[in-house]
Design an enzyme around this catalytic site. Structure first.
Site, mmCIF file in Angstrom:
data_model
loop_
_atom_site.group_PDB
_atom_site.id
_atom_site.type_symbol
_atom_site.label_atom_id
_atom_site.label_comp_id
_atom_site.label_asym_id
_atom_site.label_seq_id
_atom_site.Cartn_x
_atom_site.Cartn_y
_atom_site.Cartn_z
ATOM 1 N N TYR A 98 0.810 -1.221 0.000
ATOM 2 C CA TYR A 98 0.000 0.000 0.000
ATOM 3 C C TYR A 98 0.847 1.277 0.000
ATOM 4 O O TYR A 98 0.489 2.241 -0.696
ATOM 5 C CB TYR A 98 -0.982 -0.008 1.163
ATOM 6 C CG TYR A 98 -2.192 -0.881 0.885
ATOM 7 C CD1 TYR A 98 -3.311 -0.365 0.248
ATOM 8 C CD2 TYR A 98 -2.201 -2.226 1.248
ATOM 9 C CE1 TYR A 98 -4.412 -1.159 -0.020
ATOM 10 C CE2 TYR A 98 -3.293 -3.025 0.981
ATOM 11 C CZ TYR A 98 -4.398 -2.492 0.343
ATOM 12 O OH TYR A 98 -5.494 -3.290 0.074
ATOM 13 N N GLU A 140 -8.540 -7.372 4.847
ATOM 14 C CA GLU A 140 -7.737 -8.433 4.220
ATOM 15 C C GLU A 140 -7.049 -9.290 5.272
ATOM 16 O O GLU A 140 -6.939 -10.516 5.103
ATOM 17 C CB GLU A 140 -6.734 -7.812 3.248
ATOM 18 C CG GLU A 140 -7.414 -7.261 1.994
ATOM 19 C CD GLU A 140 -6.652 -6.134 1.319
ATOM 20 O OE1 GLU A 140 -5.433 -5.994 1.574
ATOM 21 O OE2 GLU A 140 -7.278 -5.379 0.548
ATOM 22 N N TYR A 191 -15.311 -17.355 -5.249
ATOM 23 C CA TYR A 191 -14.440 -17.659 -6.380
ATOM 24 C C TYR A 191 -13.028 -17.970 -5.897
ATOM 25 O O TYR A 191 -12.685 -17.747 -4.726
ATOM 26 C CB TYR A 191 -14.386 -16.479 -7.356
ATOM 27 C CG TYR A 191 -14.044 -15.159 -6.703
ATOM 28 C CD1 TYR A 191 -12.726 -14.824 -6.378
ATOM 29 C CD2 TYR A 191 -15.037 -14.242 -6.395
ATOM 30 C CE1 TYR A 191 -12.418 -13.623 -5.758
ATOM 31 C CE2 TYR A 191 -14.743 -13.032 -5.776
ATOM 32 C CZ TYR A 191 -13.438 -12.737 -5.468
ATOM 33 O OH TYR A 191 -13.136 -11.543 -4.848
ATOM 34 N N GLN A 207 -9.855 -14.701 -11.849
ATOM 35 C CA GLN A 207 -10.771 -15.284 -10.879
ATOM 36 C C GLN A 207 -11.869 -16.074 -11.597
ATOM 37 O O GLN A 207 -12.371 -15.650 -12.643
ATOM 38 C CB GLN A 207 -11.452 -14.190 -10.030
ATOM 39 C CG GLN A 207 -10.586 -13.612 -8.940
ATOM 40 C CD GLN A 207 -9.757 -12.433 -9.387
ATOM 41 O OE1 GLN A 207 -10.144 -11.707 -10.282
ATOM 42 N NE2 GLN A 207 -8.601 -12.231 -8.766
#
Length: 397
Positions: A98, A140, A191, A207
């Site tokens: 990030y 996350e 997924y 994905q």
């Protein structure tokens, strides 16, 4: 959340940033990939970069997040953040990436907007960035912990147990863990990412929704061969899988993620899909059948023809196993008995009060179905969707 001073600055500069946001994101990707070419090679979808759709999706998410903070300074758009975080987790994004994104994004902002980026403006938008980034990092981290994996360590080797040609464009792959360990649990509608090494050495990732029952020992995906359109190349990963992946071969697959999952409860359900968007709906139907679901379910699907409707027999068979299920299939051509011709039209489809709807398919289809469902009284909060590829829903909102 956003401080009052920064909210004032962001509100005043949002029109200028919004007007230039696609130029900013385009320059951002140029700078990022110049400094870190491995990210374009091994993480970002090169096809989406060539088409400009990833730039549009990033621009849309930044503008939507900033606008939401200005209007709701003590809140945050968790639905949008969760969807992005699930995509990031499936790619193995790490917290230490990030600051790298922030460096090149703010360099692009300064270059595009020039003298308009005063220290006060830079500080306010820095606050916006870190509010979004830190929220994503936290979500996350929880997603990685939920799968019992270290940050970013989502990949395992899987073996192809079987391959089936579903249509001329779609092949399905039955997968099992190559190490013999149990397959990780997943929720119907989620997924996995699939990573392949291409001829030029790039490790590209895409994905694919899981199509089987969550209780199965194996996992299955259906892959549509993506053709190129004007100005865009053929889908690199889908063509690779169709051309090279056979029974006994191995492939790198991520842990399962995705926020399009059935909520617990007895509310009426509507599962609407078009084309290969039927894949998450099949897993949901498998789950409902296994749970002996007795509540009302409406299944809606659109395709070019019965021959192009991937997994059609399973789609029809699962709906028949539910005691209170109404199925409506539209085909643009060659619609047979019991099917409808043309595009989806829900005018005479009963939609019960309190219905929760789940949508997956091309954006024009989902927008049309969403509009029809809203007109029938479905609450906006009860409309859930999945987009294959960059989420351009926000970009066009």
């Amino acid at each position: 959340m956003l401080t009052a001073q920064s909210a004032t600055v962001v509100r005043a500069t949002l029109p200028a940033v919004g007007a230039a946001i696609e130029d900013i994101t385009g320059l951002f990707y140029e700078k990022l990939f110049a400094a870190h070419p491995e990210l374009l090679r091994d993480v970002f979808n090169r096809g989406n970069q060539a088409a400009g759709t990833q730039r549009q999706a990033l621009a849309g998410s930044i503008a939507a997040f900033a606008g939401y903070l200005v209007d709701h300074p003590d809140d945050r758009p968790d639905v949008m953040l969760n969807r992005i975080a699930h995509k990031h987790a499936s790619l193995g994004v790490r917290a230490d990436q990030y600051p790298v994104v922030r460096q090149h994004l703010f360099a692009a902002i300064a270059e595009v907007l020039g003298d308009a980026v005063t220290p006060e403006v830079a500080q306010a938008w820095d606050e916006v960035y870190w509010l979004m980034a830190n929220a994503l990092i936290a979500i996350e981290a929880r997603l990685y912990a939920g799968q019992g994996v270290a940050e970013g360590d989502v990949w395992r080797e899987w073996e192809v147990a079987a391959r089936t040609e579903e249509t001329a464009e779609v092949a399905s792959f039955l997968l099992r863990p190559a190490d013999g360990a149990p397959a990780p649990a997943f929720k119907a509608g989620q997924y996995v990412s699939v990573q392949v090494e291409l001829a030029d050495g790039a490790r590209q990732i895409r994905q694919y929704s899981l199509t089987g029952a969550p209780s199965a020992a194996t996992r299955s995906i259906a892959v549509k061969r993506v053709p190129g359109t004007a100005g865009t190349p053929d889908g690199e990963v889908s063509h690779h899988l169709h051309t090279h992946l056979r029974e006994g071969d191995r492939v790198r697959v991520s842990a399962p993620y995705g926020d399009l999952v059935l909520e617990a409860g007895d509310a009426p359900l509507l599962l609407a899909s078009a084309g290969i968007g039927c894949t998450p709906m099949l897993a949901m139907l498998e789950d409902l059948v296994a749970a002996r679901h007795e509540g009302p379910v409406t299944v809606v699907h659109a395709d070019r023809s019965p021959a192009t409707h991937a997994l059609r027999i399973a789609h029809e068979g699962l709906t028949a196993k539910l005691p209170d299920c109404a199925a409506h299939f539209w085909y643009e051509r060659q619609a047979g008995a019991g099917h409808r011709s043309g595009l989806v039209d829900l005018t005479d489809v009963a939609v019960a009060p309190g219905t929760r709807a789940y949508l997956c398919g091309p954006l024009p289809f989902m927008r049309a179905v969403r509009e029809q469902l809203l007109a029938k009284g479905v609450a906006p909060a009860d409309l859930h969707y999945e987009v294959f590829g960059p989420d351009l829903w926000l970009a066009a909102a």
